[in-house]
Design a protein around this motif. Sequence first.
Motif, mmCIF file in Angstrom:
data_model
loop_
_atom_site.group_PDB
_atom_site.id
_atom_site.type_symbol
_atom_site.label_atom_id
_atom_site.label_comp_id
_atom_site.label_asym_id
_atom_site.label_seq_id
_atom_site.Cartn_x
_atom_site.Cartn_y
_atom_site.Cartn_z
ATOM 1 N N VAL A 27 -75.865 -20.009 5.304
ATOM 2 C CA VAL A 27 -75.411 -20.615 6.565
ATOM 3 C C VAL A 27 -76.189 -21.895 6.861
ATOM 4 N N LEU A 28 -77.488 -21.867 6.679
ATOM 5 C CA LEU A 28 -78.289 -23.068 6.919
ATOM 6 C C LEU A 28 -77.952 -24.174 5.930
ATOM 7 N N THR A 30 -75.048 -24.650 4.551
ATOM 8 C CA THR A 30 -73.731 -25.155 4.924
ATOM 9 C C THR A 30 -73.808 -26.067 6.135
ATOM 10 N N LEU A 31 -74.659 -25.746 7.087
ATOM 11 C CA LEU A 31 -74.728 -26.498 8.340
ATOM 12 C C LEU A 31 -75.817 -27.568 8.349
ATOM 13 N N ARG A 32 -76.364 -27.913 7.189
ATOM 14 C CA ARG A 32 -77.405 -28.938 7.144
ATOM 15 C C ARG A 32 -76.828 -30.288 7.565
ATOM 16 N N PRO A 33 -77.664 -31.226 8.008
ATOM 17 C CA PRO A 33 -77.169 -32.500 8.537
ATOM 18 C C PRO A 33 -76.314 -33.310 7.558
ATOM 19 N N GLY A 35 -74.420 -32.228 5.162
ATOM 20 C CA GLY A 35 -73.420 -31.383 4.528
ATOM 21 C C GLY A 35 -71.985 -31.779 4.781
ATOM 22 N N ARG A 36 -71.697 -32.420 5.875
ATOM 23 C CA ARG A 36 -70.315 -32.740 6.214
ATOM 24 C C ARG A 36 -69.707 -33.708 5.212
ATOM 25 N N ALA A 39 -69.081 -31.955 1.889
ATOM 26 C CA ALA A 39 -68.002 -30.975 2.023
ATOM 27 C C ALA A 39 -66.651 -31.666 2.086
#
Length: 50
Positions: A27-28, A30-33, A35-36, A39
């Motif tokens: 989860v961390l 995936t939600l790292r700064p 990552g967007r 992705a």
Amino acid sequence: METYTAMRHFADSWGLLAMALFFIGVVLFTLRPGGRESANEAASIPLKDD
């Protein structure tokens, strides 16, 4: 101690902890700064014409 009993004891104690830490790590990650962007790039790969 039987093999099954030892494995059951491990799964009941340390296995649950290991799975919980793995889940939190995913989860961390995936939600790292940053990552967007990566992705979105990975999501658009099937739509690219080569």
